[in-house]
Design an enzyme around this catalytic site. Structure first.
Site, PDB file in Angstrom:
ATOM      1  CG  ASP A 223      74.875 -22.520  26.563  1.00  0.00           C
ATOM      2  OD1 ASP A 223      74.043 -21.433  26.747  1.00  0.00           O
ATOM      3  OD2 ASP A 223      75.515 -22.634  25.544  1.00  0.00           O
TER       4      ASP A 223
ATOM      5  CB  THR B 225      69.246 -20.741  27.621  1.00  0.00           C
ATOM      6  OG1 THR B 225      69.153 -20.410  26.143  1.00  0.00           O
ATOM      7  CG2 THR B 225      67.994 -20.570  28.086  1.00  0.00           C
TER       8      THR B 225
ATOM      9  CG  ASP C   2      78.518 -24.428  22.806  1.00  0.00           C
ATOM     10  OD1 ASP C   2      77.513 -23.673  23.444  1.00  0.00           O
ATOM     11  OD2 ASP C   2      78.167 -24.675  21.829  1.00  0.00           O
TER      12      ASP C   2
END
Lengths: 330, 1022
Positions: free
Chosen positions: B424, B732, B868
């Site tokens: 990510d 992303t 995350d």
């Protein structure tokens, strides 16, 4: 977090990883040789010092008339089973001399045989009906009543029943038959209040009979026999002679040849043997040590020669597989 | 507090010209309502109406109290070996057993029991987590305008809830009204997509007046909408209120697990509850992951089973022969076995059945080929290994007091096998904070800060000796990392230049330009100031962190923006004439907002002197062409600086302005007003055209450079991982430009790499999109993506021979949706594998998971996903290994990860050191296990030769069963936990060397990342 920092939790404990340099390898091989060869020689000589007399009597103890039909001879209750043979002692045997009987091709380790016993029954008087594992030697029918056999099972039923008497210079040599079984077996595994009952009472008779007045814990031949052998060729202790036998003695052995090994093609031998610190005769251990030691010595010498004649620098990356064959896969 | 709240009661929607203009109509998509997939009907605020939708409690546990025993037992006995031992245990009760039944069953019970206890403890932890979430409280309407607190789990569809500032939404809500008059509210979707910037949501006008608890006494409405689905960014529905129908869009939907920010309260009607909510729909069931080694081990176990059956078969045949021999025409041979009066198991008269039974016995006897305690020992060793991972100080983040945390210990050895990392971006590679670091004003470059990328480049240039030192003495570089962290600084501002700071800019040659430059920064934005009443400090809530960085830096230089009203902005400016701070007010006339196609933003303001000016900032690609002829004074210099900044991995924006005269403005304003109020479908285009006209003839001021702050050590770590031969993909949700920028700053993209960009922004597709014909769009898009992929593949093939040029693939979310289609995904994967780096931007959580799945199944190599946010959950679960960054917010990723670490760069140690060790340890341990059990099993078989294959074991019962589980397992376990082939400090270096040699065409090299011993072993079976 930092409080429980330790070299252990961080996997940083001091470690030593040997790098096998020529010096190290040569030293280690030499050391192995230096230790193994003497140990091997000592063991071998100890084994050689054991005096052992082995005498196979199964064929010799069959009278000529029965040579072709040994089974009939051994199964016939009326034939004379006594057989007298002479043995010469090659070198001096020092007391204690162990007397063994040796059987060959007898599968005491067969699963059906091994399982066919009742440890409970052997140990305790009250458990004499605990014979479930002993079939077919579990019950005997006496007066139309089913009575348990004590000791039950195939092992006890097939108890070895040849006997030996030894005479030296016309004098009876005493064979001590006490303390030939393991002490622990006598005290704990065989009950002192368990007496043989209905043993070899009817039907097919297997081997020896037992004295019903002696408790099992004192029936040492049975105890020895009941500790089943691991391999089909085995020795079991018959007794101990506590006098020396001199070299060139001619001893006379009187054998009661009762046990039926003929049916299954087994062999029977009588063995007299002394013992040293490595036990009975066993050359294998000594030879193995010597062989390994000498191989190490040879390797050490070989490496030493290579090291002196054709040394090469350590950690030379050109010897790595991918450098040897540049551009190629693998 | 009160006063501030009142002051903030402004119609915020006014400053947005684009974001909120896309109000849906009841035509088009909305006609589907009521049809298939759009059947949901929600009666808001009607207690009586029974609605058959699930409640709002969520469950993430694997087992319930009832299902635990059967389900976990089932899980246990799904393992072949365990099942085998169960069968053996049952058989051992019969007379067939060569040993006692207890000695066969006890080890199985011990092993299964221990594993079940472990499972139970793990599930209990999840349970407590669920209980916490389900029992959070929220205010719900209880009738008569009274709101009372209730637990989340009690909420039902149709309830009206009042969510207060900084609280999470308990379910998917329809936004009715907020503390703002126009029903806007800000939400933070950190848990959904990992982005910390605030998103604006707006309720419908009709409900915006329901601002008090009492308004809801008689509120009734019916919502008809789509069925629960996993798409976070779409929502189709309609609201029937006061006999009128209004269309609903995602703009009115507040998603569970996002957080209300900057808004005192909102009222919402619950549309989706519990497992129907979009977040939870998005989360897939936690799959039970198994490492490759374990799967390989299964193969070996199958092999051993074959061996076992073979040996048992041979044994039983030989046994049959031996038994047949017992009776020779009724004459017993081995009379001591009583073959004349035998049981079925040994009866020479029934040899066939005896042999079949003996086969079963032999299966039990030679069962020692199958190491019963292997699974358990592996689990034990893995737990111990993870304790070591958890306790590693090199992966302990002191500032947040967060050590590494291996949540599932299944995958330790897999860490040493990673082939592709899917990462990510936000919060993983970057800290999601922007820092103003450099600027170029009037052709002069200011700012002396050094970016991470520059540091990394310096290191690369530095002599190889110092390079190695960096690898060797890790503690030293740790120190550097920490010390750079400790430096206190203002968030968003990392600019140092004596020429400009502390008011020194006045003495610079182009002081007037500098003044204008910072004025643009202070005024041209949509941020909202928040004044701390005690200290007078101003903080900002901005839509994006870049914007916050600009306002903050303007403030630091001396242009402090402190107040926004509906129509004005107030700035405290440093006045060069008086040398004092002067409050200046700018009348805000228009905001021409930023969006991804415009790539610029402008405000039109009127200053106190009555001058009207247009202040503009935007990407260099669109700004330079808009400059006036007389505004190009500094163009060359600025261009050069912008190039430099981009190379240094910075995000640049060009700042320019334009003075407008009264008439010009009026003309624009009329056109703009008209466009804004037009009701046609191409309203957006109209606005854009009008804006386009005014944003011309600009005068260049300069450029800003903002560092999207990378996490510590990211470029370095990525480089090391890349050298170890690990491929890194970035997935992303960000815009393409941002993603590319980050790609550069973290060494994924380099100058000189050929970029293959696959997107759907081609004019013809956009034209089709306006047409709204779905079929045509998807057809055209599919063709376009396919064409782009195949062209790129051709390019790659063409350049392969010619040059060693590296390729980078960049693909956006829309194209990705088509590229992941079954028909195209293999082509796409093939292309992606051949590229050195892959960046997927604008990808949804589901897409991230799909890409991960594609890589995993397509390459059959180990994938590692790191992220995350809750938007990464799918990806983390899909990958072979999921690593959660235990950042500051959002525990979702950590909760669904396999291993949680605090910083991205710990990955280096985790993979290269722990991964290597664990893999080696595990593989040698498994080999050791098989070795000891096979030798043991063979002694049993060989002994049978001397026991006429009767099935008598060579050893005592208890020795047999304890051999595996007790006597011979400790040394093996010690090997599995402690063994180190190479010390940690050498591992980075070694692995690099290994992979370098393999990239030079040498293939696998012994003693490197993969254990040669195991390779040989496995390859002989597999």
């Amino acid at each position: 977090m930092n409080s429980n920092y330790s070299r252990f939790t961080q996997q940083e404990l001091p470690a030593w990883q040997p790098i096998l340099t020529p010096r190290w390898v040569i030293t280690i091989f030499t050391l192995i040789a230096l230790v193994f060869i003497p140990v091997g020689l000592a063991a071998f000589s100890a084994s050689q010092r054991v005096v052992e007399v082995e005498y196979e009597y199964d064929t010799e103890c069959i009278p000529d008339s029965y040579k072709d039909n040994a089974t009939a001879y051994i199964k016939d209750d009326n034939t004379n089973k006594t057989c007298t043979q002479k043995l010469s002692i090659k070198s001096k045997m020092q007391a204690p001399i162990f007397v063994y009987y040796q059987l060959d091709n007898f599968y005491q380790n067969h699963r059906r045989y091994v399982k066919s016993r009742s440890d409970e029954q052997l140990r305790t008087k009250d458990k004499e009906n605990d014979v479930s594992s002993c079939s077919p030697e579990d019950y005997v029918t006496i007066n139309n009543k089913s009575e348990p056999i004590v000791p039950c099972g195939l092992i006890a039923w097939s108890l070895f029943n040849d006997t030996y008497k030894i005479q030296n210079k016309d004098k009876e040599v005493v064979i001590n038959k006490t303390n030939i079984a393991w002490a622990s077996d006598r005290t704990t595994k065989f009950g002192s209040d368990v007496y043989p009952k209905n043993f070899q009472a009817s039907g097919l008779i297997g081997g020896a009979k037992l004295d019903p007045t002696k408790p099992l814990s004192e029936q040492e031949d049975l105890i020895v026999w009941m500790r089943t052998a691991a391999l089909p060729k085995f020795r079991k202790l018959y007794g101990k002679i506590e006098t020396d036998l001199e070299a060139n003695d001619e001893i006379v052995v009187v054998i009661e040849n009762n046990y039926n090994t003929y049916e299954f093609g087994g062999k029977k031998s009588l063995v007299l043997s002394t013992a040293t610190w490595i036990g009975g005769r066993n050359n294998f251990l000594g030879i193995a040590y010597v062989v390994i030691g000498s191989m190490s010595l040879l390797l050490a010498l070989g490496f030493l020669l290579l090291y002196i004649l054709k040394p090469r620098p350590l950690g030379d990356p050109t010897y790595l597989s991918w450098n040897k064959n540049p551009g190629g896969l693998r | 507090m009160r006063g501030r709240r009142r002051m903030r009661k402004i119609r915020l929607s006014k400053i947005y010209s684009f974001a909120l203009c896309g109000k849906g109509t009841l035509e088009g998509e909305h006609s589907q309502i009521g049809g298939q997939g759009f059947s949901r009907v929600v009666f808001c605020n009607e207690e009586g109406v029974m609605q058959n939708y699930s409640d709002n409690s969520v469950r993430s546990t694997k087992y319930t109290a009832v299902s635990f025993l059967p389900k976990s037992l089932f899980e246990q006995f799904r393992r072949v070996a365990n099942f085998y031992f169960l069968v053996i245990g049952v058989l051992a009760m019969t007379k067939l057993a060569p040993y006692t039944a207890v000695s066969a069953i006890v080890p199985l019970c011990v092993i299964v029991g221990a594993t079940m206890i472990k499972e139970g403890i793990e599930d209990w932890r999840r349970k407590t987590q669920d209980i916490e979430v389900n029992n959070r409280k929220v205010k719900v309407h209880k009738g008569d305008g009274v709101f009372e607190y209730t637990e989340w789990k009690n909420l039902r569809v149709g309830n009206i809830v009042k969510v207060e500032k900084d609280n999470f939404f308990p379910a998917d809500l329809l936004l009715l009204s907020s503390s703002y008059e126009d029903a806007v509210c800000y939400v933070e979707t950190m848990n959904l997509d990992g982005e910390t910037n605030l998103k604006l949501k707006q309720g419908l006008d009709v409900t915006s007046s329901l601002q008090d608890d009492s308004n809801f006494r008689d509120f009734k409405a019916v919502v008809k909408c789509e069925d629960p689905n996993a798409n976070l960014y779409s929502f189709i529905g309609s609201l029937e209120f006061e006999e009128q129908k209004y269309p609903l869009s995602p703009q009115q939907l507040l998603l569970r697990d996002s957080k209300l920010r900057n808004t005192d309260y909102v009222f919402g009607a619950i549309i989706f509850t519990g497992h129907d909510t979009k977040v939870i729909q998005n989360s897939t069931d936690p799959p039970s992951k198994r490492s490759k080694i374990e799967r390989k081990m299964d193969r070996i176990i199958y092999f051993l089973f074959c061996l076992l059956f073979l040996i048992a078969f041979v044994g039983s045949i030989l046994f049959g022969i031996a038994t047949k021999d017992e009776l020779d025409n009724g004459v017993m041979k081995r009379w001591y076995l009583r073959p004349d009066d035998s049981t079925i198991f040994f009866d020479p008269k029934r040899v066939a059945s005896a042999a079949i039974f003996h086969f079963l016995t032999a299966l039990m006897l030679y069962g020692f080929f199958i190491p019963i305690s292997l699974y358990f020992s592996i689990e034990l060793v893995k737990v111990l290994q993870s304790i070591f991972i958890n306790q590693d100080v090199h992966m302990y983040y002191e500032e947040a007091d967060k050590p590494a945390h291996a949540r599932t210990s299944n995958l330790n050895e897999e860490l040493g096998q990673v082939d592709t990392i899917l990462s990510d971006k936000t919060g993983t590679l970057t800290c999601n904070s922007m820092e103003f670091i450099k600027c170029s004003i009037a052709g002069v470059a200011y700012g002396q800060g050094v970016t991470e990328v520059e540091q990394a480049m310096d290191r690369k240039i530095g002599s190889p000796l110092t390079h190695e030192q960096v690898y060797g003495t890790e503690s030293e570089s740790d120190e550097n990392r920490k010390s750079s962290d400790r430096k206190t600084r203002i968030k968003g501002f990392n600019f140092t230049d004596e020429r400009i700071m502390n008011g020194n800019w006045v003495n610079e040659p182009h002081a007037d330009v500098i003044q204008k430059f910072f004025r643009v920064l202070a005024i041209c934005h949509t941020a909202i100031p928040e004044v701390d009443e005690d200290t007078g400090n101003v903080s900002y809530e901005a839509e994006s962190p870049d914007e916050a960085a600009f306002v903050i830096s303007a403030k630091e230089i001396g242009f402090e923006f402190f107040k926004r009203t509906q129509t004005s902005l107030s700035v405290n400016e440093w006045d060069p004439v008086s040398g004092n701070k002067v409050e200046r007010m700018y009348q805000l006339l228009n905001v021409l907002e930023f969006n991804s196609s415009r790539k610029r933003m402008s405000v039109i303001v009127k200053d106190e002197e009555g001058r009207i000016s247009l202040l503009c900032k935007g990407a260099d690609s669109v700004m330079f062409e808009r400059l006036a002829l007389n505004g190009r004074e500094f163009e060359d210099k600025t261009l050069e600086h912008v190039q430099q900044y981009a190379d240094a991995g910075l995000r640049t924006l060009i700042l320019a302005y334009r003075e407008l005269d009264e008439n010009e403005y009026k003309e624009f304003n009329n056109a703009f007003y008209e466009a804004k109020n037009s009701v046609t479908a191409d309203q957006e285009t109209l606005i854009e055209e009008v804006s386009n006209k005014i944003e011309r003839n600009l005068i260049l001021l300069g450029a800003t450079a903002v560092e999207d702050k990378l996490q510590n050590g990211v470029p370095d770590c990525i480089e090391k991982l890349a050298r170890a031969g690990i491929k890194i993909w970035v997935l992303t949700g960000d815009k393409m430009e941002t993603a590319i920028n980050i790609g550069f700053s973290c060494c994924l993209l380099r100058q000189g790499m050929r970029q293959i960009i696959i997107h759907l922004d081609a004019p013809e597709i956009q034209a089709l999109e306006k047409g709204g014909d779905k079929m045509a769009i998807s057809k055209a898009s599919r063709e376009s993506v396919l064409r782009q992929i195949s062209e790129a593949a051709l390019q790659l093939t063409a350049s392969r021979g010619a040059s060693q040029q590296a390729f980078a693939l960049i693909i956006d979310g829309k194209s990705l949706a088509y590229a992941l289609d079954d028909s195209m995904k293999n082509l796409f994967l093939e292309l992606a594998i051949r590229c050195a780096s892959v960046i997927c931007c604008r990808s949804s959580p589901k897409q991230k998971a799909l890409v991960t799945k594609l890589v995993k199944s397509g390459t059959r190599k180990t994938t590692l996903a790191i992220g995350d946010g809750a938007n990464d959950v799918g990806m983390l679960q899909e990958a072979d290994i999921g690593i959660g960054i235990s950042g500051f917010e959002g525990m979702q990723a950590v909760m669904s990860s396999d291993i949680a670490i605090a910083q991205f760069w710990y990955l280096e140690r985790l993979l290269l050191v722990h991964g290597h060790w664990c893999y080696r340890r595990m593989s040698s341990m498994i080999c050791y296990f098989f070795y000891k059990n096979i030798t043991f099993g063979f002694t049993l078989f060989l002994y049978e030769v001397y026991a006429s294959f009767s099935g008598e074991p060579a050893y005592n019962d208890w020795f047999l069963s304890l051999y595996s589980i007790l006597f011979s397992s400790l040394p093996v376990i010690a090997l599995g936990v402690f063994d180190q082939d190479v010390s940690a400090s050498f591992l980075n270096y070694t692995n690099k060397e290994c992979k370098m040699s393999s990239s030079a065409g040498a293939g696998s090299s012994a003693g490197c990342s993969t254990d040669s011993l195991v390779r040989q072993w496995f390859s002989s079976f597999a």
